[in-house]
Design an enzyme around this catalytic site. Structure first.
Site, PDB file in Angstrom:
ATOM      1  N   TYR A 108      55.322  48.456 132.299  1.00  0.00           N
ATOM      2  CA  TYR A 108      54.660  48.072 131.052  1.00  0.00           C
ATOM      3  C   TYR A 108      55.511  48.416 129.842  1.00  0.00           C
ATOM      4  CZ  TYR A 108      51.246  47.742 127.324  1.00  0.00           C
ATOM      5  OH  TYR A 108      50.608  47.404 126.159  1.00  0.00           O
ATOM      6  N   ARG A 164      50.128  52.849 114.718  1.00  0.00           N
ATOM      7  CA  ARG A 164      50.511  51.560 115.298  1.00  0.00           C
ATOM      8  C   ARG A 164      50.884  50.599 114.181  1.00  0.00           C
ATOM      9  NH1 ARG A 164      50.005  48.277 119.676  1.00  0.00           N
ATOM     10  NH2 ARG A 164      49.301  46.123 119.362  1.00  0.00           N
ATOM     11  N   GLN A 183      42.895  45.375 125.310  1.00  0.00           N
ATOM     12  CA  GLN A 183      44.108  45.334 126.127  1.00  0.00           C
ATOM     13  C   GLN A 183      44.657  46.754 126.179  1.00  0.00           C
ATOM     14  OE1 GLN A 183      46.572  42.949 123.336  1.00  0.00           O
ATOM     15  NE2 GLN A 183      47.749  44.833 123.103  1.00  0.00           N
ATOM     16  N   SER A 186      49.751  49.993 122.878  1.00  0.00           N
ATOM     17  CA  SER A 186      50.755  51.023 122.631  1.00  0.00           C
ATOM     18  C   SER A 186      50.657  51.549 121.204  1.00  0.00           C
ATOM     19  CB  SER A 186      52.150  50.462 122.869  1.00  0.00           C
ATOM     20  OG  SER A 186      52.313  50.074 124.216  1.00  0.00           O
ATOM     21  N   SER A 217      57.859  56.512 130.355  1.00  0.00           N
ATOM     22  CA  SER A 217      58.251  55.375 129.528  1.00  0.00           C
ATOM     23  C   SER A 217      59.746  55.115 129.635  1.00  0.00           C
ATOM     24  CB  SER A 217      57.878  55.640 128.065  1.00  0.00           C
ATOM     25  OG  SER A 217      58.408  54.637 127.216  1.00  0.00           O
ATOM     26  N   GLU A 224      55.128  57.523 122.992  1.00  0.00           N
ATOM     27  CA  GLU A 224      54.053  56.536 123.125  1.00  0.00           C
ATOM     28  C   GLU A 224      52.775  57.140 123.675  1.00  0.00           C
ATOM     29  OE1 GLU A 224      53.238  52.212 125.307  1.00  0.00           O
ATOM     30  OE2 GLU A 224      55.257  53.066 125.239  1.00  0.00           O
TER      31      GLU A 224
END
Length: 312
Positions: A108, A164, A183, A186, A217, A224
């Protein structure tokens, strides 16, 4: 478990008419689009309560089926698996996550179009059972990410203040409204990292179900924090000024419209009805309000709309 047949191919562009494009817009894109935040009613938000063991038992066969139908997923997984092997493949002691969970997080977070396709599919994957069965070709990735976040949160259950940044999209909402991202979203513990991804809309978020994934990550320096699609937020402030939007969100709990959706045809013992969990306000300190330069703070909005594409 008898696996459900996956018969049709998702047509390119189907989701674009109902969901926003990724915030990672290329240089030269003209202007910004406006998207209204809501509870993301079409999101596939399964938490797999009571059926995770069945999903694990059938994971490998289902994953192979999805790889055959989804090239981006297969390539992204292969790259992430190689990275996992390089980092942890020779460890003698067990990891905090199962290998499949760690690989899912790596896949991801990688710099590929996998997360964009996955997020777009997840925002619409719950519009109906038939749509999920036949068109949502990320069933295993969704399950593994959900289980990974549960496992990481169990070891350190707490809330985080995160940021974000979004480029090319102006999100609209109103103070006091309940919203979801719809969803896997991030965010970053570092404001400077989030700013680099855009300031057309900038979010300041208190999340109590998102967890840090730095260790898993491809880009650990981004610090994150990954937020699941089922977390509910209250809009505590909405500011606009100089062509930019600032939105302040506080965790309000979690809510799923789906549970064990893949197993529903086997008698309906799973996934019945509308599941709501913990919609009371999360405990803790109030969300810090950062100053908005030359902006006005709104307490009203217009209408509901799409959730937020991945920015970090």
């Amino acid at each position: 478990m008898e696996l459900l047949a996956l018969r049709w191919v998702l047509l390119a562009g189907t989701l674009l008419s109902t969901s926003a494009a990724s915030s990672a817009l290329q240089e030269g894109d003209l202007g910004s689009i406006t998207v209204i935040m809501d509870m993301a009613p079409n999101s596939f938000d399964d938490q797999y309560v009571g059926c995770a063991h069945v999903m694990w038992a059938n994971l490998q066969k289902l994953k192979c089926t999805e790889f055959a139908r989804n090239y981006a997923y297969a390539v992204g997984w292969r790259k992430a698996a190689a990275e996992w092997q390089k980092r942890w493949g020779y460890l003698a002691h067990p990891m905090q996550l199962r290998p499949e969970q760690a690989i899912a997080l790596l896949a991801y977070s990688a710099a590929s179009n996998l997360y964009q396709q996955f997020n777009a599919a997840t925002r619409q994957g719950g519009c109906s059972h038939q749509y999920y069965v036949h068109f949502y070709h990320f069933k295993t990735l969704h399950f593994l990410l959900t289980q990974a976040l549960f496992a990481l949160r169990a070891s350190q259950p707490r809330c985080y203040y995160v940021y974000r940044g979004v480029r090319g999209i102006r999100f609209m909402t109103q103070r006091g409204k309940s919203v979801r991202f719809g969803q896997f979203t991030s965010t970053s513990l570092r404001k400077d990292v989030a700013v680099n991804f855009g300031q057309d809309t900038f979010f300041v978020v208190k999340t109590c179900y998102g967890v840090p994934i730095k260790q898993f990550s491809f880009y650990p320096s981004e610090d994150e924090v990954l937020i699941p699609p089922f977390e509910v937020f209250e809009v505590t402030n909405f500011c606009t000024g100089n062509g930019r939007i600032q939105i302040y969100l506080r965790s309000k709990g979690k809510m799923s419209r789906h549970n064990c959706e893949l197993l529903k045809p086997r008698g309906g013992q799973w996934g019945r009805g509308h599941q709501e969990v913990g919609l009371g306000l999360s405990p803790g300190l109030a969300l810090p309000v950062l100053p908005c330069s030359n902006c006005s703070c709104w307490g009203s909005g217009h209408r509901a709309g799409d959730p937020i594409p991945a920015a970090v």
